[in-house]
Structure formats: structure tokens, C-alpha cells
Design a protein around this motif. Structure first.
Motif, PDB file in Angstrom:
ATOM      1  N   GLN A   3     -29.947 -26.301  53.121  1.00 39.43           N
ATOM      2  CA  GLN A   3     -29.571 -26.939  51.866  1.00 39.43           C
ATOM      3  C   GLN A   3     -30.018 -26.069  50.695  1.00 39.43           C
ATOM      4  O   GLN A   3     -31.169 -25.637  50.641  1.00 39.43           O
ATOM      5  CB  GLN A   3     -30.231 -28.328  51.780  1.00 39.43           C
ATOM      6  CG  GLN A   3     -29.795 -29.162  50.587  1.00 39.43           C
ATOM      7  CD  GLN A   3     -28.418 -29.771  50.787  1.00 39.43           C
ATOM      8  OE1 GLN A   3     -27.921 -29.843  51.901  1.00 39.43           O
ATOM      9  NE2 GLN A   3     -27.802 -30.195  49.709  1.00 39.43           N
ATOM     10  N   ASN A   5     -31.394 -25.320  47.189  1.00 36.58           N
ATOM     11  CA  ASN A   5     -32.253 -26.020  46.236  1.00 36.58           C
ATOM     12  C   ASN A   5     -32.403 -25.171  44.971  1.00 36.58           C
ATOM     13  O   ASN A   5     -33.100 -24.154  44.984  1.00 36.58           O
ATOM     14  CB  ASN A   5     -33.627 -26.306  46.849  1.00 36.58           C
ATOM     15  CG  ASN A   5     -34.483 -27.193  45.942  1.00 36.58           C
ATOM     16  OD1 ASN A   5     -34.658 -26.909  44.775  1.00 36.58           O
ATOM     17  ND2 ASN A   5     -35.010 -28.272  46.498  1.00 36.58           N
ATOM     18  N   TYR A   7     -34.028 -25.651  42.232  1.00 33.47           N
ATOM     19  CA  TYR A   7     -35.374 -25.559  41.653  1.00 33.47           C
ATOM     20  C   TYR A   7     -36.198 -24.498  42.380  1.00 33.47           C
ATOM     21  O   TYR A   7     -36.941 -23.731  41.749  1.00 33.47           O
ATOM     22  CB  TYR A   7     -36.069 -26.919  41.704  1.00 33.47           C
ATOM     23  CG  TYR A   7     -37.420 -26.925  41.010  1.00 33.47           C
ATOM     24  CD1 TYR A   7     -37.530 -26.581  39.662  1.00 33.47           C
ATOM     25  CD2 TYR A   7     -38.584 -27.253  41.702  1.00 33.47           C
ATOM     26  CE1 TYR A   7     -38.758 -26.575  39.017  1.00 33.47           C
ATOM     27  CE2 TYR A   7     -39.820 -27.257  41.065  1.00 33.47           C
ATOM     28  CZ  TYR A   7     -39.902 -26.913  39.728  1.00 33.47           C
ATOM     29  OH  TYR A   7     -41.120 -26.905  39.091  1.00 33.47           O
ATOM     30  N   GLU A   8     -36.068 -24.431  43.702  1.00 28.10           N
ATOM     31  CA  GLU A   8     -36.763 -23.387  44.451  1.00 28.10           C
ATOM     32  C   GLU A   8     -36.290 -22.004  44.015  1.00 28.10           C
ATOM     33  O   GLU A   8     -37.083 -21.055  43.917  1.00 28.10           O
ATOM     34  CB  GLU A   8     -36.544 -23.580  45.953  1.00 28.10           C
ATOM     35  CG  GLU A   8     -37.265 -24.801  46.523  1.00 28.10           C
ATOM     36  CD  GLU A   8     -36.952 -25.026  47.992  1.00 28.10           C
ATOM     37  OE1 GLU A   8     -36.206 -24.200  48.576  1.00 28.10           O
ATOM     38  OE2 GLU A   8     -37.448 -26.026  48.559  1.00 28.10           O
ATOM     39  N   THR A  79     -29.279 -34.144  41.274  1.00 29.09           N
ATOM     40  CA  THR A  79     -30.585 -34.410  41.880  1.00 29.09           C
ATOM     41  C   THR A  79     -31.669 -34.069  40.868  1.00 29.09           C
ATOM     42  O   THR A  79     -31.422 -33.302  39.925  1.00 29.09           O
ATOM     43  CB  THR A  79     -30.833 -33.562  43.142  1.00 29.09           C
ATOM     44  OG1 THR A  79     -30.912 -32.169  42.763  1.00 29.09           O
ATOM     45  CG2 THR A  79     -29.726 -33.753  44.169  1.00 29.09           C
ATOM     46  N   ASP A  81     -34.289 -32.215  41.407  1.00 29.68           N
ATOM     47  CA  ASP A  81     -34.585 -30.785  41.506  1.00 29.68           C
ATOM     48  C   ASP A  81     -33.567 -29.944  40.744  1.00 29.68           C
ATOM     49  O   ASP A  81     -33.918 -28.925  40.130  1.00 29.68           O
ATOM     50  CB  ASP A  81     -34.627 -30.350  42.977  1.00 29.68           C
ATOM     51  CG  ASP A  81     -36.017 -30.506  43.588  1.00 29.68           C
ATOM     52  OD1 ASP A  81     -36.940 -30.928  42.855  1.00 29.68           O
ATOM     53  OD2 ASP A  81     -36.184 -30.219  44.783  1.00 29.68           O
ATOM     54  N   GLU A  82     -32.295 -30.335  40.791  1.00 35.28           N
ATOM     55  CA  GLU A  82     -31.278 -29.615  40.038  1.00 35.28           C
ATOM     56  C   GLU A  82     -31.573 -29.698  38.544  1.00 35.28           C
ATOM     57  O   GLU A  82     -31.524 -28.684  37.826  1.00 35.28           O
ATOM     58  CB  GLU A  82     -29.886 -30.203  40.320  1.00 35.28           C
ATOM     59  CG  GLU A  82     -28.777 -29.541  39.504  1.00 35.28           C
ATOM     60  CD  GLU A  82     -27.455 -30.275  39.579  1.00 35.28           C
ATOM     61  OE1 GLU A  82     -26.428 -29.605  39.716  1.00 35.28           O
ATOM     62  OE2 GLU A  82     -27.440 -31.522  39.476  1.00 35.28           O
TER      63      GLU A  82
END
Length: 415
Positions: A3, A5, A7-8, A79, A81-82
Motif C-alpha cells: 500500500q 503511504n 506520509y511515509e 486518509t 496520512d495523506e
């Protein structure tokens, strides 16, 4: 498949720049985390009388250089995180072009394509009320983003104003002209992409006249960029939207494609071109590639097949760090999102300034001021990248992070 991510990815990009800058662990601790994350759950009455509980977010990443600034997106895929990643990128974006804002972002989990105008208005007004505890003309100024527009901003501005008891046009940007919007705002993001691409082309000796351009995404930024690059003398060889892609090596007329899309709801079946996949537009033979859709579309899986000499990121976060390395090593010049698409927030800043002083500029002055800021920012980023022998993204991140770190250092830690 892992997936994606965002933010990562944003954190990875930050750490790469922080390493090259030799940033202290204390400063990293401050800058890598958002200042504030607000999650709201609120009821909305649908047209059929049912009640649906909607979730929304507003994240402020950093406000050391000024009020928070960032768009609001409506999407079923939103999301936290997004939104956190986008807020961080907004901090760097504002810093890289030198405007006195911090970064923020908002999102609402909904499918606006399956909602009526009245449902969207009720959702917008209630969401605005819920986040009114953090937004304001001197604290946090929202703007349009994915699936939001000037009408949504008008509802937000009116709702905030009703609570205040008087009109507060500076609480949002991207408004209609009739209530304090700015000339040039609608085209601003794409115009900034054109200015930075023009600057990049000069650096590598590429003439934009006759240059082949491929665009992934044919929404606001992508369709306007297609028109602007076409008017610049470029050949638009490929476009796509969520339904599919279209390729014609002899070139497409973006105005005709836009008319077709308005009539048929897609660009993919436009008769004067070959139908291709959404991802295929990234890999067609071209000189300039403009990803103008979503995050994470250029990865280590497809970067080697990208043929463009310049990638100008109209979208936020379209290229992963692994893909950046591949593109840099093969000599492809990537103009990072925090620079390439900063025209939108720059003209939003102009709108905010005009609203605060109740004095407005004409379109010619807006474009002139925007070009000056974008060119200055591009040159500063390119010089930084040249000095450190790195790509433009790392150069842009280093420039932006150093500016935010300096403001943080000067202000100190309260109490």
C-alpha cells in the motif's frame, strides 16, 4: 502489492534533505511532525432525508513562517496520512517560493460525484463549522483542491462570515471574483508549471516550440496546462483522465478534447487519437511529461520506461523517492511538486493580500508578479541542486527546510 503511504514518502524526502543539511535531531523532531491534527465526524442530511455521518480532517504542519495555508479535498480515498503528507509538502512549498505561510491541508471522506449540489453545500457548511475552531484569515486559510472549487470556497467563506457576524473574505482563497477572488487564480497552478518548465527547458537547451508534451490528468490543472503549453507552441501528444488515456503523435487540440470530455465525460474515446491506459501516458515518447493527477504514479516499476527529458509535477507527490533516483541517473530533469505547482498557492497569497487590504490588482499584474516569483524560486532551487550535485527535489527540499528551520530557530521554543 504494498500500500502506498504518502506520509511515509514525505518523511523519507524530509530525512534525505535533513541529512544533507546536517540538521540537528532536535530540529528534525520539531519539523517532521504536524503541529495540529483535527479529525471531525459530523452528520449530514441527504436529500432523501437519511442522515450520514461524514469524517473530515484539517492538519496544520508548521506555522513558524506565517498562517497555515492549504487546500480542502473531497474524495472517498482521503486518509489522515495523506492529509498529513500534503500539509508537510505545503510547508515546504510556501517556503521554497518565499511566501509567508506555513503548511496545512484538509480532506473530507465522501464521493462528491454521487452527491447533489444541495448535499455538497450542507456538507461544506457543516464541515466549515466543525473546523472553524482552527481556520481564520490570520491563522489558517483553506483553498480548493481535488473535487472542490470556487463554489465550495464561497460556501466556506459565507459560513465562516455568518458565525463572525460580518464578511471575512480573507478566510479562504480560490473564491469567485464577485466575493473577493483574484484574477488569474483559476489558471495559477498550470501557469506556474509553464513558467518553471520554460526555465528548466532553457537550462537543458530544449526549445518548447514543437516540444512533445504528455499529461496524466485532465482536470483543472491538467486541462489548463494542456491549453497553456499548446499556446506556447508545444505539441500535446497524450492526455488522460480517470477513464483512460489518449495518444496522437501528430498532436491533439486540447480545446477540442476538453469540449469532447464535457459532452461525453471522458477523453479516452475522443476519435482523433489512439486509446491507451491511464498509466501509459507516462511512458509515451515525449519531451515534457506532466503528471497532474494523484500521488505515487511514477515508481521504480515504471521510471526506467519514462522517455521525457523534463517531468513537471503539477500533481502533489507523483514521484516516489526510488523513482527519483532512477530518473536522475538517466538524466531526466524532475521539477518537484513543491516548486512546479506552487503557482496556485502563490496566487492564493496574492488573493489573501488583496482581500486584507481591499485593493485588487488586474490579471496582467498578477501574471507578472507570479512569473517573477516562480523564476526566482526555480533559479534558487537549481543553484542549490548544482551546489550539492543533487536533483531538483532534494535541492528544493533543502532550500525550503533550511528556511523553515531558520524561522523556528529564530522564534525559539515556547515557553
Amino acid at each position: 502489492m504494498q500500500q502506498f503511504n504518502p506520509y511515509e514518502m514525505a518523511i523519507e524526502q524530509f530525512e534525505l534533505a535533513a541529512d544533507r543539511l546536517g540538521l540537528s535531531e532536535d530540529m528534525r523532531e520539531i519539523l517532521r511532525k504536524p503541529k495540529r491534527e483535527l479529525t471531525v465526524n459530523f452528520p449530514v442530511r441527504l436529500d432523501d432525508g437519511r442522515i450520514k455521518t461524514i469524517t473530515g480532517y484539517r492538519v496544520q504542519h508548521n506555522v513558524n513562517r506565517g498562517p497555515a495555508k492549504g487546500g480542502i479535498r473531497y474524495s472517498p480515498d482521503v486518509t489522515l496520512d495523506e492529509v498529513k503528507a500534503l500539509a508537510m509538502w505545503m510547508t515546504w512549498k510556501c517556503a521554497v517560493v518565499g511566501i509567508p505561510y506555513g503548511g496545512a491541508k484538509g480532506g473530507v471522506i465522501c464521493d462528491p460525484k454521487n452527491m447533489t449540489a444541495s448535499e455538497l453545500e450542507r456538507l461544506t457548511r457543516r464541515f466549515t463549522t466543525e473546523i472553524s475552531i482552527v481556520i481564520g484569515p490570520h491563522s489558517d486559510i483553506p483553498a480548493p483542491d481535488v473535487n472542490t472549487n470556487s463554489q465550495v470556497m464561497a460556501w466556506m467563506m459565507d459560513t465562516y462570515s455568518m458565525h463572525s457576524g460580518f464578511s471575512v473574505p480573507a478566510v479562504v482563497t480560490g473564491k469567485p471574483l464577485s466575493i473577493g477572488g483574484s484574477e488569474g487564480r483559476n489558471d495559477a497552478t498550470a501557469t506556474g508549471v509553464l513558467f518553471t518548465t520554460r526555465r528548466a527547458a532553457q537550462r537543458i537547451g530544449l526549445s518548447l516550440k514543437g516540444a512533445r508534451v504528455s499529461l496524466q490528468g485532465f482536470g483543472n490543472a491538467g486541462s489548463i496546462a494542456a491549453r497553456l503549453f499548446y499556446n506556447e507552441g508545444c505539441k500535446i501528444v497524450a492526455v488522460s483522465d480517470t477513464t483512460g488515456g489518449l495518444y496522437n503523435e501528430d498532436g491533439l487540440d486540447p480545446a477540442a478534447v476538453q469540449r469532447y470530455k464535457l459532452e461525453h465525460g471522458t477523453v479516452a474515446t475522443y476519435p482523433r487519437g489512439q486509446r491507451i491506459g491511464v498509466a501509459d501516458v507516462l511512458e509515451v515518447p515525449c519531451d515534457v511529461l506532466i503528471p497532474a493527477a494523484t500521488e505515487g504514479v511514477i515508481t521504480d516499476q515504471n521510471a526506467e520506461r519514462i522517455q521525457a527529458r523534463i517531468v513537471a509535477e503539477a500533481a502533489n507527490g507523483p514521484t516516489t523517492p526510488a523513482a527519483d533516483i532512477i530518473l536522475f541517473n538517466k538524466g531526466c530533469l524532475v521539477i518537484p511538486d513543491i516548486l512546479a505547482n506552487a503557482g496556485g498557492v502563490t496566487v492564493s497569497y496574492f488573493e489573501w493580500v488583496q482581500d486584507l487590504q481591499s485593493f485588487f490588482w488586474d490579471a496582467e499584474e498578477i501574471i507578472h508578479r507570479l512569473e517573477g516569483i516562480m523564476n526566482k524560486a526555480f533559479d534558487a532551487v537549481a543553484d542549490k541542486a548544482e551546489h550539492y550535485s543533487c536533483d531538483l527535489r532534494l535541492g528544493a527540499n533543502m532550500l525550503a527546510i533550511s528556511r523553515v528551520a531558520e524561522a523556528t530557530q529564530v522564534r525559539g521554543i515556547y515557553p
